[in-house]
Design an enzyme around this catalytic site. Structure first.
Site, PDB file in Angstrom:
ATOM      1  N   PRO A   2      57.031  89.719  78.682  1.00 19.46           N
ATOM      2  CA  PRO A   2      56.794  90.822  77.838  1.00 19.46           C
ATOM      3  C   PRO A   2      57.300  92.109  78.462  1.00 19.46           C
ATOM      4  CG  PRO A   2      54.772  89.573  78.340  1.00 19.46           C
ATOM      5  CD  PRO A   2      55.888  88.976  79.052  1.00 19.46           C
ATOM      6  N   GLU A   3      58.150  92.784  77.777  1.00 21.21           N
ATOM      7  CA  GLU A   3      58.456  94.167  78.117  1.00 21.21           C
ATOM      8  C   GLU A   3      57.602  95.016  77.171  1.00 21.21           C
ATOM      9  OE1 GLU A   3      62.659  94.997  78.655  1.00 21.21           O
ATOM     10  OE2 GLU A   3      63.076  92.878  78.943  1.00 21.21           O
TER      11      GLU A   3
END
Length: 272
Positions: A2-3
């Site tokens: 996840p960014e």
DNA sequence: AGTGCCACCTGTGGGC
DNA sequence: TGCCCACAGGTGGCAC
């Protein structure tokens, strides 16, 4: 992992299911994540009401009167709201049980265990949040800001852009995409990028992150949002994961190499 | 202070 | 089919 868009998508998916709910119990199946889960999580959370789910950088905070649970999803973490009876699978490390009349749990899953679940007392700012740069979608972040901080820096602009002390939330995927859109070589020294080109880069970062959030994040391999749905941004990535393929702009082969130990894809013709 | 590199850990996909 | 290796969205900590 996840960014920022995936974390924000997670936050948005979670919030309606957990805000206002009371925590009835905490189950720690595997407390040895990146750091041990502190005792406050199991001792103080039960009985508390979740007032708000906030995001700072790639961290999520579950606020209660007793303090905040601070979560990071690492490379492979996910959070989902599930019926309490959902069978536990490998890597389901933590359950936060919710009393919302329908017996549900907030389940933290993280195969690689690079993520963490920590504790932030009321009114305090956790050490990990202390030195973070501005939010990329805020007015505090822009081209002039990047230009000012980059003077004298010899590190590649991609490394600079991914430094969470400079700006938060930009990871390996979105750094590659933003540099492609701005026409800047990821290899260029951060200190050698002009003010005008930083304006393009900042605008690209904002546009791409906002659009990715709108599309529900990027799905690679195993990312899913709290409702169990994948993101839809992957098909629209221009550079990331496309080494050797034709550049979407000029048609020549995209180049792939490691910069700062991270795989990077760019077009040597379009990005200078 | 800035930079480069390693480590943490598991799953997966490609090549043989 | 099975084995082995390389690689994966992050980031703290270390040595220079």
């Amino acid at each position: 992992m996840p960014e920022l868009p995936e974390v924000e998508t997670t936050r948005r998916g979670l919030a309606p299911h957990v805000e206002g709910r009371r925590i009835t119990g905490v189950v720690l199946r595997r407390p040895d994540l990146r750091w041990p889960i502190p005792r406050e999580v199991a001792e103080l959370l039960p009985g508390q009401r979740i007032e708000q789910v906030r995001r700072r950088a790639k961290y999520l905070l579950l606020d209660t009167q007793a303090g905040s649970a601070l979560l990071h999803l690492g490379m492979s973490g996910s959070l989902r709201v599930l019926p309490a009876a959902t069978p536990v699978k490998a890597h389901d490390h933590v359950d936060i049980e919710l009393d919302d009349g329908s017996r549900r749990v907030l389940r933290f899953t993280d195969p690689r265990r690079f993520g963490c679940l920590l504790w932030q007392p009321p009114g305090a700012t956790h050490e990990l949040l202390r030195d973070l740069g501005p939010e990329p979608l805020s007015d505090a972040f822009g081209g002039d800001y990047l230009f000012a901080l980059s003077r004298g820096r010899k590190a590649p602009v991609k490394t600079f852009l991914m430094d969470q002390k400079i700006v938060v939330g930009v990871g390996n995927i979105y750094a590659a995409e933003a540099l492609f859109e701005a026409g800047i070589s990821p290899l260029r020294a951060a200190g050698k990028v002009s003010r005008d080109r930083y304006a393009l880069l900042a605008a690209a970062v904002k546009r791409i992150l906002a659009y990715a959030i709108e599309r529900g994040g990027t799905t690679l391999r195993d990312y899913i949002n709290p409702d169990g749905q994948p993101g839809y941004f992957e098909l629209e990535l221009s550079a990331y994961g496309r080494g050797g393929e034709p550049c979407p702009r000029c048609g020549r082969a995209l180049k792939q190499a490691a910069i700062g130990q991270r795989a990077t894809v760019w077009c040597p013709h379009c990005q200078k």
